[in-house]
Structures are given as C-alpha cells and as structure tokens.
Design a protein around this motif. Structure first.
Motif, PDB file in Angstrom:
ATOM      1  N   TYR A  41       0.577  -1.436   0.079  1.00  0.00           N
ATOM      2  CA  TYR A  41       0.297  -0.166   0.562  1.00  0.00           C
ATOM      3  C   TYR A  41       1.386   1.537  -0.628  1.00  0.00           C
ATOM      4  O   TYR A  41       1.215   2.152   0.985  1.00  0.00           O
ATOM      5  CB  TYR A  41      -0.970  -0.184   1.440  1.00  0.00           C
ATOM      6  CG  TYR A  41      -1.966  -1.768   1.543  1.00  0.00           C
ATOM      7  CD1 TYR A  41      -2.884  -0.936  -0.022  1.00  0.00           C
ATOM      8  CD2 TYR A  41      -1.983  -2.392   2.262  1.00  0.00           C
ATOM      9  CE1 TYR A  41      -3.709  -1.852   0.447  1.00  0.00           C
ATOM     10  CE2 TYR A  41      -2.362  -3.711   2.122  1.00  0.00           C
ATOM     11  CZ  TYR A  41      -3.693  -3.505   1.692  1.00  0.00           C
ATOM     12  OH  TYR A  41      -4.465  -4.087   1.599  1.00  0.00           O
ATOM     13  N   LEU A  44      -1.328   4.631   0.823  1.00  0.00           N
ATOM     14  CA  LEU A  44      -1.425   4.506   2.171  1.00  0.00           C
ATOM     15  C   LEU A  44      -0.333   4.298   2.918  1.00  0.00           C
ATOM     16  O   LEU A  44      -0.432   5.661   4.009  1.00  0.00           O
ATOM     17  CB  LEU A  44      -2.324   3.201   2.442  1.00  0.00           C
ATOM     18  CG  LEU A  44      -3.123   3.494   4.161  1.00  0.00           C
ATOM     19  CD1 LEU A  44      -4.084   4.175   4.092  1.00  0.00           C
ATOM     20  CD2 LEU A  44      -3.409   2.079   4.264  1.00  0.00           C
ATOM     21  N   ARG A  62      -8.207   4.239   7.829  1.00  0.00           N
ATOM     22  CA  ARG A  62      -8.216   4.170   6.335  1.00  0.00           C
ATOM     23  C   ARG A  62      -8.209   2.409   6.138  1.00  0.00           C
ATOM     24  O   ARG A  62      -9.534   2.169   5.407  1.00  0.00           O
ATOM     25  CB  ARG A  62      -7.029   4.605   6.316  1.00  0.00           C
ATOM     26  CG  ARG A  62      -6.702   5.806   6.362  1.00  0.00           C
ATOM     27  CD  ARG A  62      -7.826   6.854   5.348  1.00  0.00           C
ATOM     28  NE  ARG A  62      -8.106   6.919   4.327  1.00  0.00           N
ATOM     29  CZ  ARG A  62      -9.501   6.878   4.014  1.00  0.00           C
ATOM     30  NH1 ARG A  62      -9.776   7.928   3.961  1.00  0.00           N
ATOM     31  NH2 ARG A  62      -9.705   6.856   2.710  1.00  0.00           N
ATOM     32  N   CYS A  65     -11.690   1.930   7.094  1.00  0.00           N
ATOM     33  CA  CYS A  65     -13.406   2.492   6.383  1.00  0.00           C
ATOM     34  C   CYS A  65     -13.249   1.953   4.659  1.00  0.00           C
ATOM     35  O   CYS A  65     -14.232   1.753   4.439  1.00  0.00           O
ATOM     36  CB  CYS A  65     -13.041   3.980   6.308  1.00  0.00           C
ATOM     37  SG  CYS A  65     -12.911   4.311   7.812  1.00  0.00           S
ATOM     38  N   ASP A  66     -12.271   1.430   4.238  1.00  0.00           N
ATOM     39  CA  ASP A  66     -11.531   2.115   3.080  1.00  0.00           C
ATOM     40  C   ASP A  66     -11.561   0.107   2.598  1.00  0.00           C
ATOM     41  O   ASP A  66     -10.935  -0.430   1.251  1.00  0.00           O
ATOM     42  CB  ASP A  66     -10.675   3.050   2.192  1.00  0.00           C
ATOM     43  CG  ASP A  66     -11.697   3.877   2.197  1.00  0.00           C
ATOM     44  OD1 ASP A  66     -12.551   4.510   2.835  1.00  0.00           O
ATOM     45  OD2 ASP A  66     -10.478   4.797   2.177  1.00  0.00           O
ATOM     46  N   GLU A  68     -13.545  -2.482   2.444  1.00  0.00           N
ATOM     47  CA  GLU A  68     -13.421  -3.229   0.887  1.00  0.00           C
ATOM     48  C   GLU A  68     -15.328  -2.120   1.171  1.00  0.00           C
ATOM     49  O   GLU A  68     -15.522  -1.697   1.771  1.00  0.00           O
ATOM     50  CB  GLU A  68     -15.019  -4.248   1.920  1.00  0.00           C
ATOM     51  CG  GLU A  68     -15.017  -4.816   0.211  1.00  0.00           C
ATOM     52  CD  GLU A  68     -15.714  -6.511   0.946  1.00  0.00           C
ATOM     53  OE1 GLU A  68     -17.019  -7.124   0.121  1.00  0.00           O
ATOM     54  OE2 GLU A  68     -15.148  -7.043   1.248  1.00  0.00           O
ATOM     55  N   TRP A  69     -15.003  -1.773  -0.037  1.00  0.00           N
ATOM     56  CA  TRP A  69     -15.786  -0.123  -0.515  1.00  0.00           C
ATOM     57  C   TRP A  69     -16.025  -0.769  -2.319  1.00  0.00           C
ATOM     58  O   TRP A  69     -15.304  -1.072  -2.851  1.00  0.00           O
ATOM     59  CB  TRP A  69     -15.256   1.098  -1.204  1.00  0.00           C
ATOM     60  CG  TRP A  69     -15.486   1.800  -1.267  1.00  0.00           C
ATOM     61  CD1 TRP A  69     -16.593   2.833  -0.702  1.00  0.00           C
ATOM     62  CD2 TRP A  69     -16.165   3.194  -2.536  1.00  0.00           C
ATOM     63  NE1 TRP A  69     -17.514   3.625  -1.507  1.00  0.00           N
ATOM     64  CE2 TRP A  69     -16.671   3.557  -2.954  1.00  0.00           C
ATOM     65  CE3 TRP A  69     -14.784   1.953  -3.735  1.00  0.00           C
ATOM     66  CZ2 TRP A  69     -17.007   4.523  -3.914  1.00  0.00           C
ATOM     67  CZ3 TRP A  69     -15.383   3.341  -4.806  1.00  0.00           C
ATOM     68  CH2 TRP A  69     -15.949   4.021  -5.210  1.00  0.00           C
ATOM     69  N   ASN A  73     -11.739  -3.813  -2.524  1.00  0.00           N
ATOM     70  CA  ASN A  73     -10.502  -3.937  -2.357  1.00  0.00           C
ATOM     71  C   ASN A  73     -10.197  -2.627  -2.347  1.00  0.00           C
ATOM     72  O   ASN A  73      -9.726  -2.668  -3.460  1.00  0.00           O
ATOM     73  CB  ASN A  73      -9.687  -5.530  -2.096  1.00  0.00           C
ATOM     74  CG  ASN A  73     -10.820  -6.433  -1.209  1.00  0.00           C
ATOM     75  OD1 ASN A  73     -11.693  -6.035  -0.621  1.00  0.00           O
ATOM     76  ND2 ASN A  73     -10.739  -8.222  -1.174  1.00  0.00           N
ATOM     77  N   VAL A  74      -8.918  -2.501  -1.014  1.00  0.00           N
ATOM     78  CA  VAL A  74      -7.778  -1.325  -0.942  1.00  0.00           C
ATOM     79  C   VAL A  74      -6.714  -1.695  -1.929  1.00  0.00           C
ATOM     80  O   VAL A  74      -5.969  -1.256  -2.870  1.00  0.00           O
ATOM     81  CB  VAL A  74      -7.486  -1.493  -0.032  1.00  0.00           C
ATOM     82  CG1 VAL A  74      -6.442  -0.269   0.023  1.00  0.00           C
ATOM     83  CG2 VAL A  74      -8.863  -0.017   0.387  1.00  0.00           C
ATOM     84  N   LEU A  77      -7.721  -1.532  -5.474  1.00  0.00           N
ATOM     85  CA  LEU A  77      -7.198  -0.066  -5.983  1.00  0.00           C
ATOM     86  C   LEU A  77      -5.609   0.506  -6.389  1.00  0.00           C
ATOM     87  O   LEU A  77      -4.855   1.154  -6.728  1.00  0.00           O
ATOM     88  CB  LEU A  77      -7.653   0.771  -5.515  1.00  0.00           C
ATOM     89  CG  LEU A  77      -9.065   0.667  -4.442  1.00  0.00           C
ATOM     90  CD1 LEU A  77     -10.247   1.692  -4.294  1.00  0.00           C
ATOM     91  CD2 LEU A  77     -10.101   1.271  -6.700  1.00  0.00           C
TER      92      LEU A  77
END
Length: 112
Positions: A41, A44, A62, A65-66, A68-69, A73-74, A77
C-alpha cells in the motif's frame, strides 16, 4: 462531601494497545510485516512515520473504512493505480523523423 472524580474511558481505537492495532492492520491488509505493508500500500503509507501510534491509528482507520468499498478491496485499487502509472511511463512516444539522421547513418556505414 467529596465529589467522586470520574475519568472518561477511551473507546474504540484509542483503547486498543499498539500491538493489537498493528495486528489488525496486518490482518486486514494481508501483510506480515511493516515493509510488506508499505510495499503493498504505497499510497496509504506515504509520508507516514510508522514509529508513532498516530500513524498506525490512521492506517487502521483507512483500512477499516476503505478495506472493502462496493466489493473492491484497497489492494485492488493499489494494483490498478500501479498498473496505470506503469502504462503511462511505458507508453510509446512519437517518432520524429529528421533528414539529418539519414545522412549521418550513411556516413557511419561508409566509415569503414
């Protein structure tokens, strides 16, 4: 009559020990160590000092919150971002033709 002093208890992340915060970060991210977390990351962990509790708390927030959106998954992204950066740097540039190069190449061939 003496008043009883009440102390507010910290809740949530503030109540957790630093070791527990780190373990949860590792569990959510799927990393085993801090360097692996940084590698996995990069956005991040950019400009974060992982020697402080505040940095770990913000990373955990972070990830929670993010993490799993909408089913993404982060880490997905991050992979998409890395792929885009790599594609931008590896894209072909325009080839510019210059007549001087032809003459230079002919002279180089006859140099023997």
């Amino acid at each position: 009559m003496s008043e009883k002093k009440t102390r507010k208890r910290a809740t949530g992340i503030k109540q957790m020990k630093l070791v527990a915060i780190k373990q949860e970060c590792y569990a959510i991210s799927g990393a085993a160590t801090t360097p692996e977390l940084k590698r996995k990351y990069p956005t991040l962990s950019k400009n974060r000092d992982f020697r402080t509790r505040k940095a770990w708390e913000s990373v955990l927030n972070r990830l929670r919150c993010d993490g799993e959106w909408l089913g993404i998954n982060v880490s997905d992204l991050e992979a998409i971002s890395a792929a885009r950066r790599k594609a931008e740097t590896a894209s072909l540039k325009q080839l510019v033709f210059s007549p001087e190069r032809v003459a230079m190449d002919r002279m180089a061939e006859n140099d023997d």
